[in-house]
Design an enzyme around this catalytic site. Structure first.
Site, PDB file in Angstrom:
ATOM      1  N   LYS A 227      -1.525  -9.334   2.836  1.00  0.00           N
ATOM      2  CA  LYS A 227      -0.798  -8.905   4.041  1.00  0.00           C
ATOM      3  C   LYS A 227      -1.661  -7.907   4.813  1.00  0.00           C
ATOM      4  O   LYS A 227      -2.279  -7.025   4.218  1.00  0.00           O
ATOM      5  CB  LYS A 227       0.549  -8.273   3.676  1.00  0.00           C
ATOM      6  CG  LYS A 227       1.307  -7.711   4.880  1.00  0.00           C
ATOM      7  CD  LYS A 227       2.769  -7.447   4.580  1.00  0.00           C
ATOM      8  CE  LYS A 227       3.068  -6.160   3.875  1.00  0.00           C
ATOM      9  NZ  LYS A 227       2.619  -4.931   4.566  1.00  0.00           N
TER      10      LYS A 227
ATOM     11  N   GLU B 282       8.786  -4.416  10.691  1.00  0.00           N
ATOM     12  CA  GLU B 282       9.286  -3.136  10.154  1.00  0.00           C
ATOM     13  C   GLU B 282       9.858  -2.259  11.256  1.00  0.00           C
ATOM     14  O   GLU B 282       9.203  -2.008  12.284  1.00  0.00           O
ATOM     15  CB  GLU B 282       8.131  -2.414   9.431  1.00  0.00           C
ATOM     16  CG  GLU B 282       8.573  -1.075   8.826  1.00  0.00           C
ATOM     17  CD  GLU B 282       7.604  -0.490   7.814  1.00  0.00           C
ATOM     18  OE1 GLU B 282       6.610  -1.165   7.459  1.00  0.00           O
ATOM     19  OE2 GLU B 282       7.856   0.649   7.369  1.00  0.00           O
TER      20      GLU B 282
ATOM     21  N   GLU C  63      -1.804  -5.469   8.552  1.00  0.00           N
ATOM     22  CA  GLU C  63      -1.023  -4.879   9.637  1.00  0.00           C
ATOM     23  C   GLU C  63      -1.731  -5.098  10.980  1.00  0.00           C
ATOM     24  O   GLU C  63      -2.930  -4.838  11.100  1.00  0.00           O
ATOM     25  CB  GLU C  63      -0.844  -3.370   9.407  1.00  0.00           C
ATOM     26  CG  GLU C  63      -0.021  -3.052   8.165  1.00  0.00           C
ATOM     27  CD  GLU C  63       0.219  -1.562   7.959  1.00  0.00           C
ATOM     28  OE1 GLU C  63      -0.147  -0.758   8.851  1.00  0.00           O
ATOM     29  OE2 GLU C  63       0.769  -1.204   6.905  1.00  0.00           O
TER      30      GLU C  63
ATOM     31  N   ASP D  27       0.843  -1.200   0.000  1.00  0.00           N
ATOM     32  CA  ASP D  27       0.000   0.000   0.000  1.00  0.00           C
ATOM     33  C   ASP D  27       0.878   1.251   0.000  1.00  0.00           C
ATOM     34  O   ASP D  27       0.373   2.379  -0.073  1.00  0.00           O
ATOM     35  CB  ASP D  27      -1.012  -0.010   1.148  1.00  0.00           C
ATOM     36  CG  ASP D  27      -0.366  -0.089   2.516  1.00  0.00           C
ATOM     37  OD1 ASP D  27       0.875  -0.192   2.596  1.00  0.00           O
ATOM     38  OD2 ASP D  27      -1.106  -0.037   3.519  1.00  0.00           O
ATOM     39  N   SER D  28       2.224   1.045   0.008  1.00  0.00           N
ATOM     40  CA  SER D  28       3.156   2.159  -0.228  1.00  0.00           C
ATOM     41  C   SER D  28       2.956   2.713  -1.633  1.00  0.00           C
ATOM     42  O   SER D  28       3.498   3.771  -1.966  1.00  0.00           O
ATOM     43  CB  SER D  28       4.598   1.703  -0.024  1.00  0.00           C
ATOM     44  OG  SER D  28       4.855   0.502  -0.729  1.00  0.00           O
TER      45      SER D  28
ATOM     46  N   ASP E 259      -1.094  -6.093  -0.274  1.00  0.00           N
ATOM     47  CA  ASP E 259      -1.485  -5.425   0.973  1.00  0.00           C
ATOM     48  C   ASP E 259      -2.986  -5.173   0.992  1.00  0.00           C
ATOM     49  O   ASP E 259      -3.545  -4.659   0.012  1.00  0.00           O
ATOM     50  CB  ASP E 259      -0.777  -4.063   1.079  1.00  0.00           C
ATOM     51  CG  ASP E 259       0.434  -4.096   1.983  1.00  0.00           C
ATOM     52  OD1 ASP E 259       0.552  -5.021   2.815  1.00  0.00           O
ATOM     53  OD2 ASP E 259       1.270  -3.184   1.858  1.00  0.00           O
TER      54      ASP E 259
HETATM   55  O1  KIV Z   1       3.570  -1.183   1.695  1.00  0.00           O
HETATM   56  C1  KIV Z   1       4.757  -1.536   1.782  1.00  0.00           C
HETATM   57  O2  KIV Z   1       5.608  -1.188   0.958  1.00  0.00           O
HETATM   58  C2  KIV Z   1       5.130  -2.385   2.907  1.00  0.00           C
HETATM   59  C3  KIV Z   1       6.586  -2.683   3.100  1.00  0.00           C
HETATM   60  C4  KIV Z   1       7.286  -1.488   3.631  1.00  0.00           C
HETATM   61  C5  KIV Z   1       6.809  -3.873   3.929  1.00  0.00           C
HETATM   62  O3  KIV Z   1       4.301  -2.801   3.655  1.00  0.00           O
END
Ligand code: KIV
Length: 272
Positions: free
Chosen positions: A121, A190, A123, A52-53, A91
């Site tokens: 994934k 992280e 969080e 989600d980055s 994510d």
């Molecule tokens: O969204 C992302 O890029 C991440 C990584 C930093 C692990 O969750």
């Protein structure tokens, strides 16, 4: 009847587990689009994370919070089309799984059906236990994410190292053990102290992937735009830059502009 698209041996959760057991480190990078995914996959990256980055590096938002489920599915389906071998983790965006496990299951199923990704994934730890359980019960592989969890940035207030105090470290270990017990196939840690990450990787039998979590874990993940030096401003201590694409791309584009202005491009040879 099954249809095989290629003979390449694909990375699976089972293989990732074997890699931990035989001490082979797992390589993971983010990817958000088809062209980048083809390069990363062909270069041998084991796991591609549609992070989600994307909210930051692709859309220019300050945080990961604004990205939507539809947008994540768009990025993930583009990545999946570029991959032959890597395991693709997607994510789950902010708001698509917290608080309501039925909603979480619906979101995960949309990701799997509409993008073709191989796992998701999420969080958090104990607070998302029901969502994780529900998604796992549908046969969807789940990767956990503990330590600095950017979707909670407004709770933390900063992006500094997490779990330096014993109480937070203890909660992180308990959360990691819980995620493993629920059936997660792997966990990302992280920005936490190296010694704490080491303790988690030693205590758990599933692969632990670190970002800013030191060398004593089972694999490493970085944001691809950071490690390729596309993004110049972001310089955390944990980042190693493997290229300076910002400079290479700027030079190339400046040369193109110059050639267009001077009418050097296109030449006779480049015309029909
Ligand atoms: O969204 C992302 O890029 C991440 C990584 C930093 C692990 O969750």
């Amino acid at each position: 009847m099954s249809v095989h698209k290629s003979d390449v041996k694909k990375v699976t959760t089972h293989q990732l587990q074997n890699m931990k057991e035989r001490g082979e480190k797992i390589s993971m990078l983010t990817a958000y689009d088809y062209s980048m995914a083809t390069i990363l996959d062909a270069a041998g990256v084991d796991v591609l994370l549609v992070g989600d980055s994307a909210s930051n590096v692709m859309a220019g938002h300050e945080t990961t919070l604004p990205i939507t489920l539809d947008q994540m599915i768009y990025h993930a389906s583009s990545v999946v089309r570029g991959v032959n071998r890597a395991f693709v983790v997607v994510d789950m965006p902010f708001g698509s799984y917290q608080g309501n496990s039925s909603e979480a299951l619906r979101s995960a199923i949309r990701i799997m059906k509409e993008s073709g990704g191989h796992g998701v994934k999420l969080e958090g730890g104990a607070e998302i236990k029901e969502s994780v359980t529900r998604i796992l019960s549908a046969g969807v592989p789940v990767m956990g994410h503990l330590g600095l969890t950017p979707q909670s940035i407004y709770k933390f207030g900063t992006y500094t190292v997490r779990a330096k105090e014993e109480a937070e470290a203890q909660k992180l270990i308990e959360d990691a053990l819980l995620l493993q017990e629920l059936g997660c196939f792997s966990i990302v840690l992280e920005k936490i102290p190296s010694e704490l990450a080491k303790r988690v990787a030693e205590q758990l039998h599933i692969p632990i992937i670190g970002i800013g979590a030191g060398p004593h874990v089972d694999g490493q993940v970085l944001v691809v735009h950071d490690m390729l030096g596309i993004n110049k401003e972001f310089k955390p201590r944990f980042l190693r830059r493997y290229a300076d694409l910002h400079t290479i791309m700027t030079d190339a584009v400046q040369n193109y502009v110059k050639d267009v202005k001077s009418q050097d491009f296109p030449s006779e040879k480049e015309a029909y």
